[in-house]
Write an enzyme that holds these catalytic residues in place. Structure first.
Site, PDB file in Angstrom:
ATOM      1  CG  PHE A 150      -1.847   1.235   1.171  1.00 22.53           C
ATOM      2  CD1 PHE A 150      -3.029   1.186   0.444  1.00 22.53           C
ATOM      3  CD2 PHE A 150      -1.515   2.424   1.802  1.00 22.53           C
ATOM      4  CE1 PHE A 150      -3.872   2.292   0.363  1.00 22.53           C
ATOM      5  CE2 PHE A 150      -2.345   3.534   1.722  1.00 22.53           C
ATOM      6  CZ  PHE A 150      -3.528   3.463   1.006  1.00 22.53           C
ATOM      7  CG  ASP A 235       5.537   3.837   1.752  1.00 23.05           C
ATOM      8  OD1 ASP A 235       5.534   4.472   2.833  1.00 23.05           O
ATOM      9  OD2 ASP A 235       4.540   3.773   0.997  1.00 23.05           O
ATOM     10  CE  LYS A 262      -1.111   5.946   7.490  1.00 23.24           C
ATOM     11  NZ  LYS A 262      -0.703   5.283   6.246  1.00 23.24           N
TER      12      LYS A 262
END
Ligand SMILES: *Cc1c(COP(=O)(O)O)cnc(C)c1O
Length: 407
Positions: A150, A235, A262
């Site tokens: 993702f 990532d 995040k």
């Protein structure tokens, strides 16, 4: 002259949950389904809904609020920056963005000697867009991504995201992406050649249900990419900023590109694309841009987050409390719990049957916020400052939710 009172529009007289949920359904685009709760306040590891029910936040807004809610250090940093200078555009620089870029480079452990460069964004998907655009400037256009990956929802990041349910409605996506099984270095070696610009890997696949690759895999990917002159791109949007008990989950393996978001701003939107060595020279003036990225208020939030994680020893806390969580859940020896995956405070409780969404809903009713990234996985990503005692309260409540979900 009186000021227009924006706060009055969201104050207590507009706060019944059924009413707010109905207004949401009327006016909000239906991309997320019906909201499970409407929250009005947060403090530390707790949030309150519009009906004054309190919840222990074990999800931190999807691995975002590492310092919990309304952390005084973040609050005071943001307030003082906003009252001094809120936004200037990237025609100009601010001390906050420069200082945050320096801090990020330092905490990767590669110092400033590796010619590390930073591009700030507002989100994870945008950090990945920046990295993807940089890979195009290598003169190669193929990218290898992982099954189960993702990387975000914008078209470039989506082209690297494996889940067909997310991709298919939006095809054609940018091309040249090959997916290989996650954690399988031999499968990667089979398709990697000198036409590949980059290999993009999550050190732990959070959205796929907190899946870790085998020991030594990331290092092996580093060796393979180096052999073929391809960039290695981690990532770390979900795994970075202390979530796994380290600043970067990939610590010890030197990537060319690292994307973050995040946990970086504790809820203030910010992402970053870090590029090392030659990769940091790929994007040149005019190649890429952003209006808000690197905004001083977002940057000061990032500086406050890093400062508190260091001052309060939250990397060590994430490691210790994360172990405690895994051990405590496994010690339940509950027939519906298969294992606990992950590192630090990014954990997946793997269930023997596909009831994780129901368990998560029942836990919510009992005052615990979790989510179910897979039908059989419950994700726990609490604030990095959570205590053992708070985790114990969750572990004590888990068997009842599991039992009720099975019935
Ligand atoms: C959440 C996430 C993204 C996307 O971040 P957004 O801020 O939602 O755009 C990208 N990569 C990973 C690994 C993520 O977990």
């Amino acid at each position: 002259m009186s000021q227009p009172d924006a706060a009055a529009l969201v104050g207590p007289s507009h706060r019944s949950q059924p009413e707010l949920t109905s207004r949401y359904g009327q006016v909000m685009m239906n991309t997320f389904g019906a909201p499970k709760r409407v929250f009005v306040r947060g403090e530390g590891v707790h949030v309150w809904d519009a009906d004054q029910n309190r919840y222990l936040d074990l999800l931190s807004g999807l691995a975002v609020n590492g310092l919990g809610h309304a952390h005084p250090a973040v609050l005071s940093a943001i307030t003082s920056q906003l009252s001094t200078l809120g936004h200037v555009s990237n025609f100009f620089a601010t001390p906050a963005q420069i200082a945050l870029a320096e801090r990020l480079v330092d905490l990767t452990g590669r110092g400033r000697t590796d010619h590390a460069k930073v591009f700030f964004t507002n989100s994870g998907t945008e950090a990945n867009e920046a990295a993807l655009k940089a890979t195009r400037l290598t003169g190669r256009s193929r990218v290898i991504a992982m099954e189960g990956s993702f990387h975000g929802r914008t078209m470039g990041a989506l082209s690297l995201t494996h889940n067909p349910a997310y991709r298919t409605p939006f095809e054609p996506l940018p091309g040249g992406v090959t997916f290989v099984p996650y954690g399988d270095a031999d499968a990667l070696a089979d398709v990697l050649d000198d036409t590949v610009a980059a290999v993009v890997v999550e050190p732990i696949q959070g959205e796929n249900g907190v899946v870790s690759p085998p020991q030594g895999y990331l290092q092996r990917v580093r060796e393979l990419t180096r052999e073929h002159g391809a960039l290695l791109w981690f990532d770390e949007v979900q795994t970075g900023m202390g979530r796994t008990g380290r600043w970067l989950a990939s610590e010890g393996v030197e990537a060319d590109l690292v994307t973050l978001a995040k946990g970086l701003g504790n809820g203030f939107p910010i992402g970053a694309c870090l590029a090392f060595g030659a990769a940091g020279q790929l994007l040149k003036p005019g190649h890429h841009g952003t209006t808000f990225g690197g905004n001083p208020v977002a940057a000061i939030a990032g500086l406050a987050v890093i400062g508190v994680i260091e001052r309060d020893g939250l990397l060590a806390n994430a490691t210790a409390v994360g172990e405690h969580l895994a051990n405590s859940v496994e010690s339940l020896r509950h027939p519906l719990v298969t294992t606990v995956r992950g590192e630090g405070l990014l954990r997946g409780i793997v269930l023997a049957v596909d009831i994780a969404p129901k368990v998560s809903d029942l836990l919510l009713d009992a005052g615990f916020i979790t989510n179910a990234p897979r039908p059989n996985v419950l994700r726990i990503a609490p604030p990095l400052l959570i205590t053992r005692e708070q985790i114990d309260a969750f572990v004590a409540a888990l068997p009842q939710a599991l039992g009720a979900a099975r019935d």
